[in-house]
Design an enzyme around this catalytic site. Structure first.
Site, PDB file in Angstrom:
ATOM      1  N   VAL A  41      -9.596   1.466  13.172  1.00  0.00           N
ATOM      2  CA  VAL A  41      -9.810   1.568  14.611  1.00  0.00           C
ATOM      3  C   VAL A  41     -11.177   2.143  14.973  1.00  0.00           C
ATOM      4  O   VAL A  41     -11.840   1.652  15.895  1.00  0.00           O
ATOM      5  CB  VAL A  41      -8.639   2.346  15.264  1.00  0.00           C
ATOM      6  CG1 VAL A  41      -8.551   3.777  14.803  1.00  0.00           C
ATOM      7  CG2 VAL A  41      -8.723   2.269  16.767  1.00  0.00           C
ATOM      8  N   VAL A  42     -11.652   3.153  14.247  1.00  0.00           N
ATOM      9  CA  VAL A  42     -12.922   3.772  14.642  1.00  0.00           C
ATOM     10  C   VAL A  42     -14.073   2.780  14.453  1.00  0.00           C
ATOM     11  O   VAL A  42     -14.887   2.573  15.370  1.00  0.00           O
ATOM     12  CB  VAL A  42     -13.185   5.073  13.840  1.00  0.00           C
ATOM     13  CG1 VAL A  42     -14.578   5.611  14.135  1.00  0.00           C
ATOM     14  CG2 VAL A  42     -12.134   6.130  14.161  1.00  0.00           C
ATOM     15  N   PHE A  84     -13.808  -0.162  17.079  1.00  0.00           N
ATOM     16  CA  PHE A  84     -14.246   0.180  18.446  1.00  0.00           C
ATOM     17  C   PHE A  84     -15.767   0.310  18.499  1.00  0.00           C
ATOM     18  O   PHE A  84     -16.429  -0.197  19.411  1.00  0.00           O
ATOM     19  CB  PHE A  84     -13.610   1.502  18.911  1.00  0.00           C
ATOM     20  CG  PHE A  84     -12.145   1.398  19.274  1.00  0.00           C
ATOM     21  CD1 PHE A  84     -11.439   0.215  19.137  1.00  0.00           C
ATOM     22  CD2 PHE A  84     -11.466   2.517  19.779  1.00  0.00           C
ATOM     23  CE1 PHE A  84     -10.082   0.129  19.479  1.00  0.00           C
ATOM     24  CE2 PHE A  84     -10.117   2.450  20.116  1.00  0.00           C
ATOM     25  CZ  PHE A  84      -9.428   1.257  19.969  1.00  0.00           C
ATOM     26  N   ARG A  91      -3.477   8.938  16.885  1.00  0.00           N
ATOM     27  CA  ARG A  91      -3.935   9.149  15.513  1.00  0.00           C
ATOM     28  C   ARG A  91      -4.772  10.430  15.522  1.00  0.00           C
ATOM     29  O   ARG A  91      -5.282  10.847  16.564  1.00  0.00           O
ATOM     30  CB  ARG A  91      -4.838   8.005  15.029  1.00  0.00           C
ATOM     31  CG  ARG A  91      -4.128   6.682  14.814  1.00  0.00           C
ATOM     32  CD  ARG A  91      -3.198   6.703  13.608  1.00  0.00           C
ATOM     33  NE  ARG A  91      -2.626   5.389  13.370  1.00  0.00           N
ATOM     34  CZ  ARG A  91      -1.591   4.880  14.029  1.00  0.00           C
ATOM     35  NH1 ARG A  91      -1.013   5.588  14.989  1.00  0.00           N
ATOM     36  NH2 ARG A  91      -1.140   3.671  13.732  1.00  0.00           N
ATOM     37  N   TYR A 111       0.848  -1.205   0.000  1.00  0.00           N
ATOM     38  CA  TYR A 111       0.000   0.000   0.000  1.00  0.00           C
ATOM     39  C   TYR A 111       0.882   1.253   0.000  1.00  0.00           C
ATOM     40  O   TYR A 111       0.765   2.110  -0.879  1.00  0.00           O
ATOM     41  CB  TYR A 111      -0.891  -0.041   1.235  1.00  0.00           C
ATOM     42  CG  TYR A 111      -1.880   1.106   1.353  1.00  0.00           C
ATOM     43  CD1 TYR A 111      -2.986   1.181   0.508  1.00  0.00           C
ATOM     44  CD2 TYR A 111      -1.728   2.090   2.330  1.00  0.00           C
ATOM     45  CE1 TYR A 111      -3.911   2.213   0.633  1.00  0.00           C
ATOM     46  CE2 TYR A 111      -2.643   3.116   2.466  1.00  0.00           C
ATOM     47  CZ  TYR A 111      -3.742   3.173   1.605  1.00  0.00           C
ATOM     48  OH  TYR A 111      -4.649   4.207   1.746  1.00  0.00           O
ATOM     49  N   GLU A 127       4.185   1.792  -0.531  1.00  0.00           N
ATOM     50  CA  GLU A 127       5.105   2.020  -1.659  1.00  0.00           C
ATOM     51  C   GLU A 127       4.346   2.135  -2.974  1.00  0.00           C
ATOM     52  O   GLU A 127       4.770   2.832  -3.886  1.00  0.00           O
ATOM     53  CB  GLU A 127       6.158   0.910  -1.728  1.00  0.00           C
ATOM     54  CG  GLU A 127       7.090   0.866  -0.515  1.00  0.00           C
ATOM     55  CD  GLU A 127       8.078   2.031  -0.454  1.00  0.00           C
ATOM     56  OE1 GLU A 127       7.828   3.107  -1.028  1.00  0.00           O
ATOM     57  OE2 GLU A 127       9.126   1.859   0.211  1.00  0.00           O
ATOM     58  N   GLN A 133      -0.364   4.954  21.466  1.00  0.00           N
ATOM     59  CA  GLN A 133      -0.081   5.481  20.123  1.00  0.00           C
ATOM     60  C   GLN A 133      -1.228   6.416  19.720  1.00  0.00           C
ATOM     61  O   GLN A 133      -2.369   6.208  20.117  1.00  0.00           O
ATOM     62  CB  GLN A 133       0.135   4.347  19.100  1.00  0.00           C
ATOM     63  CG  GLN A 133      -1.069   3.529  18.724  1.00  0.00           C
ATOM     64  CD  GLN A 133      -1.336   2.379  19.673  1.00  0.00           C
ATOM     65  OE1 GLN A 133      -1.111   2.477  20.884  1.00  0.00           O
ATOM     66  NE2 GLN A 133      -1.867   1.286  19.165  1.00  0.00           N
ATOM     67  N   ARG A 164       0.697   9.978  14.348  1.00  0.00           N
ATOM     68  CA  ARG A 164       0.365  10.561  13.046  1.00  0.00           C
ATOM     69  C   ARG A 164      -0.435  11.811  13.315  1.00  0.00           C
ATOM     70  O   ARG A 164      -1.436  11.767  14.031  1.00  0.00           O
ATOM     71  CB  ARG A 164      -0.563   9.644  12.261  1.00  0.00           C
ATOM     72  CG  ARG A 164      -0.039   8.664  11.295  1.00  0.00           C
ATOM     73  CD  ARG A 164       0.737   9.182  10.146  1.00  0.00           C
ATOM     74  NE  ARG A 164       1.512   8.109   9.564  1.00  0.00           N
ATOM     75  CZ  ARG A 164       0.978   6.999   9.074  1.00  0.00           C
ATOM     76  NH1 ARG A 164      -0.312   6.821   9.066  1.00  0.00           N
ATOM     77  NH2 ARG A 164       1.746   6.093   8.576  1.00  0.00           N
TER      78      ARG A 164
END
Ligand SMILES: NC(=O)c1ccc[n+]([C@@H]2O[C@H](COP(=O)([O-])OP(=O)(O)OC[C@H]3O[C@@H](n4cnc5c(N)ncnc54)[C@H](O)[C@@H]3O)[C@@H](O)[C@H]2O)c1
Length: 318
Positions: A192-193, A196, A216, A150, A152, A214, A282
Site C-alpha cells: 500500500v505505501v 500510493f 495498518r 505465504y 502457512e 481498514q 493489524r
C-alpha cells in the site's frame, strides 16, 4: 559460546531485498563480514550495488530451497517474496522458500553452531480477533486461500524453528514483522505505501481497496533494522517470537491523505473491492520487544513517508 561483540561472519539471505539490503548496510557499518545471499527473484543487484566493492561484503546467487555450505557465526534468514503480488506469482515456490529454506538454514546453523534469526510476519495472525496482537495470540489463518502459501509457509517454518531449538538446542531468534516501508521498496509490488506514493508521483488516481477504513501499522525501515540487531543481540535462550512493528495505527484513507499532502498534485481516490482474506486491522503489541531489548520505533509516519517519497521520486526520474 560465541562472542557477538567482535566482527562476525554473518549470512543474510534475501540480502538484496528491501529489508535485507538495509540490514547488510547496517552490519557492514558495524564492521561485520557479510555474505549476502539472494536468488534475485524479486530484485536486481541495485539495492546492494553500492556495497559490491567492499572487501567485507560478498554477494552470492543462491536459492535457499537448496542446501548451502559456508562457515558463518550468525544467520539472518530473510529470503522470501514478501508482497502478495510476488508471493502469489508462484505459490508452490513461496511455500518451498519458507519451509525448505528454513530447513536448509536451520541445518546450516546446526552444523556451524551459528545463532539464527528468522524474519516471520504478522501474517501468522491472519485476520485477527484480538487487537492489538500479542505474541501469545495463535492467529486466525485460512489454510487454503490465496494468501496461505505465504501465511502457512511462514507458520510451518516457525514450527521448524522451535522444534530445532527444542530438539537440537539451536540458538534461535524469531521476529514477527509488521508492515514496514521505506526506500528500496519495490515500486510495483502492490504494497500500500509504495502503491500510493508511486500513483501520487505519477499523477494517477490512488486505488483504495474496500472503503478505506481498514487499518495498518507502518514501521519505518531503519527502526525495524534496529529491532533486528537488538533481538539478535539478546541473551542465549531468549527465542521470541517477538513482534517488531510500529503500533501507530492508520486507516488506508488517512495514509492516502498523508501521501497526497507530501506529494501534492491532483490525484483522486478511487475505490475497488477488497482482495480475498485481506485482514481488517493489524497492530503490533510491542511490549515484549520493549521489555527485552528496550526497542521502540522512533520515526514518525510523516517523516518516514517524506524519506520514502524522496526515494521514489528519484527512482522514477532515473
Ligand atoms: N517488508 C515487510 O513489511 C515485511 C513484513 C513482514 C515480514 N517480512 C519478511 O521479511 C523478509 C524480507 O522481506 P522484504 O520486504 O525485504 O521483501 P523483498 O521481496 O524485498 O526481499 C526478499 C528477498 O528474498 C529473495 N528471495 C526470494 N526467494 C528466495 C529464495 N528462494 N532464495 C533466495 N532468495 C530469495 C528475493 O529475491 C528478495 O531479494 C521476508 O521473509 C518477509 O516475509 C517483511
Amino acid at each position: 559460546m560465541k562472542n557477538y561483540a567482535h566482527r562476525t561472519r554473518t549470512l543474510v539471505t534475501g540480502g538484496a531485498g528491501f529489508l535485507g539490503s538495509h540490514l547488510c548496510d547496517r552490519l557492514i557499518a558495524e564492521g561485520h563480514d557479510v555474505i549476502c545471499l539472494d536468488n534475485f527473484f524479486t530484485v536486481t543487484k541495485d539495492n546492494v550495488a553500492h556495497l559490491l566493492g567492499n572487501p567485507h561484503f560478498e554477494l552470492t546467487r543462491h536459492d535457499v530451497t537448496f542446501p548451502l555450505y559456508v562457515e558463518v557465526d550468525q544467520i539472518y534468514n530473510l529470503a522470501c517474496p514478501a508482497s502478495p503480488v510476488h508471493y502469489q506469482h508462484d505459490p508452490v515456490q513461496t511455500t518451498k522458500t519458507s519451509v525448505h529454506g528454513a530447513i536448509n538454514m536451520l541445518g546450516l546453523a546446526k552444523r556451524t553452531k551459528a545463532r539464527i534469526f528468522q524474519a516471520f510476519t504478522s501474517e501468522v495472525y491472519g485476520d485477527p480477533e484480538v487487537h492489538p496482537q500479542p505474541e501469545s495470540y495463535w492467529g486466525r489463518v485460512n489454510p487454503i486461500g490465496i494468501r496461505s502459501c505465504y501465511d502457512e509457509g511462514k507458520r510451518c517454518a516457525e514450527t521448524l524453528f522451535f522444534d530445532y531449538h527444542r530438539q537440537h538446542n539451536l540458538d534461535i531468534k524469531v521476529a514477527r514483522i509488521f508492515n514496514t516501508y521505506g526506500p528500496r521498496m519495490h515500486p510495483n509490488d502492490g504494497r500500500v505505501v509504495s502503491n500510493f506514493i508511486v500513483q501520487a508521483l505519477k499523477g494517477e488516481n490512488i486505488t483504495i481497496y474496500g472503503d478505506g477504513q481498514q487499518t495498518r501499522s507502518f514501521c519505518y525501515v531503519d527502526d525495524l533494522i534496529e529491532g533486528f540487531v537488538r533481538l539478535m543481540g539478546t541473551e542465549s535462550g531468549f527465542t521470541g517470537p517477538v513482534n517488531l512493528g510500529n503500533p501507530g495505527e492508520f486507516t488506508m484513507l488517512e495514509l492516502a491523505e498523508k501521501v497526497l499532502q507530501i506529494v501534492g498534485g491532483h490525484s483522486k481516490l478511487v475505490f475497488q473491492s477488497l482482495p480475498a482474506d485481506d485482514p481488517k486491522q493489524r497492530q503490533p503489541d510491542i511490549g515484549l520487544a520493549r521489555e527485552k531489548t528496550g526497542w521502540v520505533p522512533k520515526v514518525p509516519l510523516d517523516e518516514g513517508l517524506k524519506r520514502t517519497v524522496d526515494y521514489f521520486s528519484k527512482l522514477l526520474k532515473d
